[in-house]
Design an enzyme around this catalytic site. Structure first.
Site, PDB file in Angstrom:
ATOM      1  N   LEU A  12      49.105  49.275  31.048  1.00 44.56           N
ATOM      2  CA  LEU A  12      49.388  47.934  30.533  1.00 44.56           C
ATOM      3  C   LEU A  12      48.132  47.073  30.566  1.00 44.56           C
ATOM      4  O   LEU A  12      48.143  45.932  30.987  1.00 44.56           O
ATOM      5  CB  LEU A  12      50.513  47.280  31.352  1.00 44.56           C
ATOM      6  N   LYS A 207      34.494  60.740  19.743  1.00 46.09           N
ATOM      7  CA  LYS A 207      35.144  60.483  18.456  1.00 46.09           C
ATOM      8  C   LYS A 207      34.651  61.446  17.389  1.00 46.09           C
ATOM      9  O   LYS A 207      35.435  61.927  16.564  1.00 46.09           O
ATOM     10  CB  LYS A 207      34.891  59.035  18.036  1.00 46.09           C
TER      11      LYS A 207
END
Length: 435
Positions: A12, A207
């Protein structure tokens, strides 16, 4: 299909709270596009009491996030914790083993363990989705995997790290040096307290390994990515590039060709490049990502947008959830895992390009002759040579050489010949020219 899709959310932080807000604020639009409700049922994070600016009282709380994978009221586990191994990987494996779909923004985990997790998802008959792992809110993986599916991809390259791009473009605008701009980036929240992964190219390399796997149908091979960062780039390099008609950008680049044995030879490199000012990537500044996909029929496709942040990354996470809610399964890397080829790293010795070489040398007679002789003997053809007029501290000066196009081995041979020279004050900077 009208039954709601039930979500367990691990993490969170910035992105996790963004996902909660997005699912709440855009609930009507998401329901209409997904064909059913998408609802969070359980969450887990480090600190239950922290004020995150969202109301999590209606969600079940798990102190141990691994327990999210065991809950009977969960269809999809969303992992937003990060890290290539440890709790994130344990949760991912547990979710797939338990027959639950997995959505993650964790590029390090996918770069290192993506093939394993994809095979586990296939065996369990569930989805593994990770659009948010590359370029934040830009749908580049979907565009590559689906939009360019009919093409033979020839090359993929782009700006994959917003922190580095912010630093380089700020250096351009201000003329200030790397260390000063990095401090600004940390103060503004664009760079972490420990920025190593960003500025040394590791984040972009994670990535790139994912992009390469999807583009060329190979297994992710992060270990084979040739990785370099921007910490050695000086304001003087930025100014010299500008005078030559270029900007400097940290570029991840990959292409693939068959070797003599017929097996794919995969080229993967993250390094600062000189980008011509006429190229679309030269105009990409600030904490922005942009990816170019070159297909044999589609031509050049440019994907550009915010590469990080709560809104863009949460958008990519929820887009994956919508795909799952619709029942649109897709092979994570575009092909079944058994069809992914094992590749070998490409031999770059004969790869042809132009290069920018910057030396810090002693300001004394004979230095230029030594540099140019090493270039000549190695077969490097010099296009231009510039010595900056004012000696720097300790009597050292900057010398920049731009080469004509030639094999990379010639530059490597020249630098090897100069490695023991007492006129070289620090390791040279080598940047390729994007062509």
């Amino acid at each position: 299909m009208t039954q709601e899709l039930r979500i367990a959310l691990a993490g969170l932080g910035t992105v996790g709270t963004g996902v909660v807000r997005l699912l709440e604020e855009n609930a009507d639009e998401i329901r209409a596009r997904a064909g059913r409700d998408i609802r969070i049922t359980a969450v887990s994070a480090r600190d239950r009491t922290r004020d995150r600016g969202i109301d999590i009282a209606s969600y079940a709380w798990e102190d141990e996030m691994a327990q999210l994978a065991a809950r009977s009221d969960v269809d999809v586990v969303v992992e937003l914790v990060g890290g290539s191994d440890g709790p994130a990987l344990a949760l991912a494996r547990g979710a797939l083993e338990g027959g639950k779909h997995l959505v993650t923004a964790n590029k390090a985990m996918i770069a290192h363990h993506g093939a394993e997790l994809a095979a586990q998802a296939e065996q369990a008959g569930v989805s593994l989705q990770f659009e948010a792992a590359v370029a934040g809110g830009i749908p580049v993986l979907k565009g590559l995997r689906e939009g360019a599916a009919a093409n033979r991809v020839e090359r993929v390259y782009g700006i994959l790290n917003g922190t580095s791009n912010y630093i380089l473009s700020a250096m351009e605008k201000t003329g200030r040096d790397f260390t000063d701009i990095l401090a600004d980036a940390q103060e503004l929240g664009y760079a972490e307290a420990d920025p190593t992964f960003d500025i040394e190219g590791v984040d972009a390399a994670h990535k790139l390994a994912i992009l390469a796997a999807i583009a060329f149908g190979t297994r992710p091979d992060f270990g084979a990515v040739e990785t370099g960062g921007i910490s050695g780039v000086r304001a003087a390099d930025i100014a010299q590039a500008d005078a030559l008609g270029y900007v400097i950008r940290l570029i991840g680049m990959t292409d693939c060709a068959a070797g003599e044995d017929g097996k794919p030879r995969l080229f993967q490199r993250v390094q600062p490049y000189l980008v011509p000012k006429s190229h679309p990537l030269a105009a990409v500044d600030g904490p922005t990502n942009a990816v170019v996909v070159e297909g044999n029929f589609a031509g050049r496709l440019l994907f550009q947008g915010a590469g990080a942040g709560d809104g863009p990354t949460a958008s990519a996470v929820v887009a994956d959830l919508v795909d799952i809610a619709r029942g649109n399964p897709a092979a994570p890397f575009g092909l079944p895992v058994a069809s992914l080829a094992s590749s070998s790293p490409a031999d770059t010795a004969e790869r042809r390009n132009r290069a920018y070489l910057r030396f810090v040398v002693s300001d004394r007679p004979g230095v230029m002759a030594e540099l140019t002789a090493a270039m000549r003997d190695a077969g490097v053809s010099i296009e231009s040579l510039i010595q900056h007029g004012k000696p720097e501290e300790a009597g050292d000066v900057l010398v920049a050489i731009v080469t004509h196009e030639g094999p990379e081995r010639t530059v490597s041979d020249a630098l090897a010949a100069l490695a023991q020279s007492d006129c070289i004050a620090e390791p040279p900077l080598v940047l390729r020219v994007l062509g």
